[in-house]
Design an enzyme around this catalytic site. Structure first.
Site, short mmCIF file in Angstrom:
data_model
loop_
_atom_site.label_atom_id
_atom_site.label_comp_id
_atom_site.label_asym_id
_atom_site.label_seq_id
_atom_site.Cartn_x
_atom_site.Cartn_y
_atom_site.Cartn_z
N ARG A 229 39.14 -40.60 12.03
CA ARG A 229 39.84 -41.63 12.05
C ARG A 229 40.55 -41.86 13.60
NH1 ARG A 229 43.94 -42.40 6.90
NH2 ARG A 229 45.39 -42.92 8.72
N ARG B 57 56.93 -48.39 3.28
CA ARG B 57 57.03 -47.67 4.20
C ARG B 57 58.35 -48.23 4.93
NH1 ARG B 57 51.32 -45.99 5.47
NH2 ARG B 57 51.56 -44.74 7.28
N ARG C 34 40.42 -33.83 9.38
CA ARG C 34 39.88 -34.78 8.44
C ARG C 34 38.96 -35.64 8.81
NH1 ARG C 34 44.21 -39.13 6.16
NH2 ARG C 34 44.50 -39.15 8.35
N LYS D 57 48.64 -37.73 0.54
CA LYS D 57 49.11 -38.90 -0.45
C LYS D 57 47.74 -39.48 -1.09
CE LYS D 57 51.10 -41.08 2.75
NZ LYS D 57 50.87 -40.30 3.72
N ARG E 28 52.91 -41.46 14.96
CA ARG E 28 52.71 -41.72 13.65
C ARG E 28 54.07 -40.78 12.80
NH1 ARG E 28 46.90 -40.58 11.77
NH2 ARG E 28 47.88 -40.74 9.77
P1 AP5 Z 1 45.17 -37.20 3.28
O1 AP5 Z 1 45.29 -37.22 1.65
O2 AP5 Z 1 44.33 -38.22 3.76
O3 AP5 Z 1 46.90 -37.48 3.78
P2 AP5 Z 1 47.55 -38.65 3.53
O4 AP5 Z 1 48.95 -38.58 3.36
O5 AP5 Z 1 46.86 -40.09 2.78
O6 AP5 Z 1 47.36 -39.01 5.19
P3 AP5 Z 1 47.24 -40.48 5.95
O7 AP5 Z 1 46.98 -40.12 7.24
O8 AP5 Z 1 46.13 -41.36 5.35
O9 AP5 Z 1 48.53 -41.06 5.82
P4 AP5 Z 1 49.10 -42.41 6.82
O10 AP5 Z 1 50.30 -42.67 5.70
O11 AP5 Z 1 49.66 -42.01 8.18
O12 AP5 Z 1 48.00 -43.32 6.73
P5 AP5 Z 1 47.56 -44.81 6.17
O13 AP5 Z 1 46.13 -44.84 5.93
O14 AP5 Z 1 48.36 -45.05 5.07
O15 AP5 Z 1 45.01 -35.82 3.74
C1 AP5 Z 1 44.85 -35.62 4.94
C2 AP5 Z 1 43.81 -34.36 5.18
O16 AP5 Z 1 44.32 -33.21 4.63
C3 AP5 Z 1 42.35 -34.81 4.62
O17 AP5 Z 1 41.42 -34.17 5.37
C4 AP5 Z 1 42.50 -33.80 3.22
O18 AP5 Z 1 41.32 -33.25 2.87
C5 AP5 Z 1 43.19 -32.82 3.49
N1 AP5 Z 1 44.33 -32.28 2.41
C6 AP5 Z 1 45.03 -32.95 1.72
N2 AP5 Z 1 45.58 -32.07 0.69
C7 AP5 Z 1 45.47 -30.93 1.10
C8 AP5 Z 1 45.95 -29.72 0.75
N3 AP5 Z 1 46.68 -29.44 -0.47
N4 AP5 Z 1 45.37 -28.60 1.27
C9 AP5 Z 1 44.67 -28.58 2.38
N5 AP5 Z 1 44.12 -29.67 3.04
C10 AP5 Z 1 44.45 -30.90 2.50
O19 AP5 Z 1 48.32 -45.81 7.39
C11 AP5 Z 1 47.52 -45.75 8.71
C12 AP5 Z 1 48.25 -46.78 9.56
O20 AP5 Z 1 48.18 -48.23 8.87
C13 AP5 Z 1 49.66 -46.76 9.79
O21 AP5 Z 1 49.91 -45.95 10.87
C14 AP5 Z 1 50.11 -48.26 10.17
O22 AP5 Z 1 49.78 -48.56 11.22
C15 AP5 Z 1 49.27 -48.95 9.23
N6 AP5 Z 1 50.13 -49.00 7.55
C16 AP5 Z 1 49.59 -48.47 6.44
N7 AP5 Z 1 50.33 -49.08 5.66
C17 AP5 Z 1 51.38 -49.60 6.15
C18 AP5 Z 1 52.59 -50.11 5.61
N8 AP5 Z 1 52.80 -50.10 4.35
N9 AP5 Z 1 53.50 -50.75 6.66
C19 AP5 Z 1 53.10 -50.95 7.80
N10 AP5 Z 1 51.86 -50.33 8.44
C20 AP5 Z 1 51.14 -49.72 7.56
#
Ligand code: AP5
Length: 224
Positions: free
Chosen positions: A161, A90, A128, A15, A172
């Site tokens: 991270r 979410r 990552r 994402k 997660r």
């Molecule tokens: P990346 O693009 O970082 O993936 P992502 O889907 O953004 O993954 P996240 O781990 O950031 O998502 P998340 O939703 O768990 O975390 P968030 O920060 O929102 O790609 C991942 C890796 O793969 C990278 O190394 C990239 O280079 C690689 N990659 C990407 N595409 C690829 C491809 N096609 N081929 C090969 N490699 C590839 O949330 C973190 C925490 O914050 C949550 O657990 C929660 O505690 C809190 N939080 C955040 N938002 C909320 C909310 N709305 N409500 C409640 N709690 C929240």
């Protein structure tokens, strides 16, 4: 009419990677609640201190806290024409909150789900690395930094991270299935949900996402 592109999918689906590219293409800001929360944790603010325990254990930060953050961010002038959401909403509660922020008919919503097998997600998250300086993202195998363990853009030491440990990633993924996946039906009922195969290269996936977004925006503009 304002455009809301919601990139939807499990942790590691890509994402954040796709949101940044889409932001450049569309000229709308990419809004990541995860990034905002991580900045608050790093700055040691009151918000960061209360969010930290949820994030480090893989749980969701409470809806009222995240809804407040999203509202403040989406009301800023740079979101006047549109925005791209990464990691928000979410929960059903958060999805209703976004809808209620805007008058009916003022928002063209496009939701794109990125579908990826759990096995691939685990590999992506384990490899990552992120830059705390400029937020650029790398993967030790698929997109390594040219400067080794430093960012090839700004030279800052790359970090892993804390919530990318195997144990927290499993939690997660469980939380995603239980709380977030039900949003697919929420958006299908509204006829704004599309899905792409997220197992290919970043370029191929981006092509699929931007094709959907362009088509939906044109349809939204024509029906307005
Ligand atoms: P990346 O693009 O970082 O993936 P992502 O889907 O953004 O993954 P996240 O781990 O950031 O998502 P998340 O939703 O768990 O975390 P968030 O920060 O929102 O790609 C991942 C890796 O793969 C990278 O190394 C990239 O280079 C690689 N990659 C990407 N595409 C690829 C491809 N096609 N081929 C090969 N490699 C590839 O949330 C973190 C925490 O914050 C949550 O657990 C929660 O505690 C809190 N939080 C955040 N938002 C909320 C909310 N709305 N409500 C409640 N709690 C929240």
């Amino acid at each position: 009419m304002k455009t809301a592109v919601i990139l939807f999918g499990p942790p590691g689906a890509g994402k954040g990677t796709q949101a940044r590219r889409l932001s450049v293409q569309l000229g709308y800001p990419a809004v990541s609640t995860g990034d905002i929360l991580r900045e608050a944790v790093a700055a040691g603010t009151e918000l960061g201190q209360s969010a930290r325990k949820y994030m480090e254990s893989g749980m969701l930060v409470p809806d009222d806290v995240v809804d407040g953050i999203a509202k403040d961010r989406l009301m800023r002038p740079d979101c006047a024409l549109g925005f791209i959401l990464d990691g928000y909403p979410r929960t059903i509660h958060q999805a209703q909150h976004v809808e209620n922020l805007f008058s009916p008919g003022d928002l063209c919503t496009v939701v794109v789900g990125i579908r990826v097998e759990d096995e691939v997600l685990l590999r992506r998250l384990a490899g990552r690395r992120t830059c705390p300086g400029c937020a650029k993202m790398f993967h030790v195998q698929s997109s390594p930094s040219k400067a080794g363990d430093r960012c090839d853009e700004c030279g800052t030491q790359l970090v892993q991270r804390r919530d990318d440990s195997e144990e927290v990633v499993k939690e997660r993924l469980r939380v995603y299935q239980e709380n977030t996946r039900p949003l697919i039906d929420f958006y299908k009922v509204r006829k704004v949900y599309s899905e792409v195969d997220g197992s290919g290269t970043v370029d191929v996936i981006f092509g699929s996402i931007s094709g959907i977004v362009d088509a939906q925006i044109s349809r939204g503009v024509m029906s307005a």
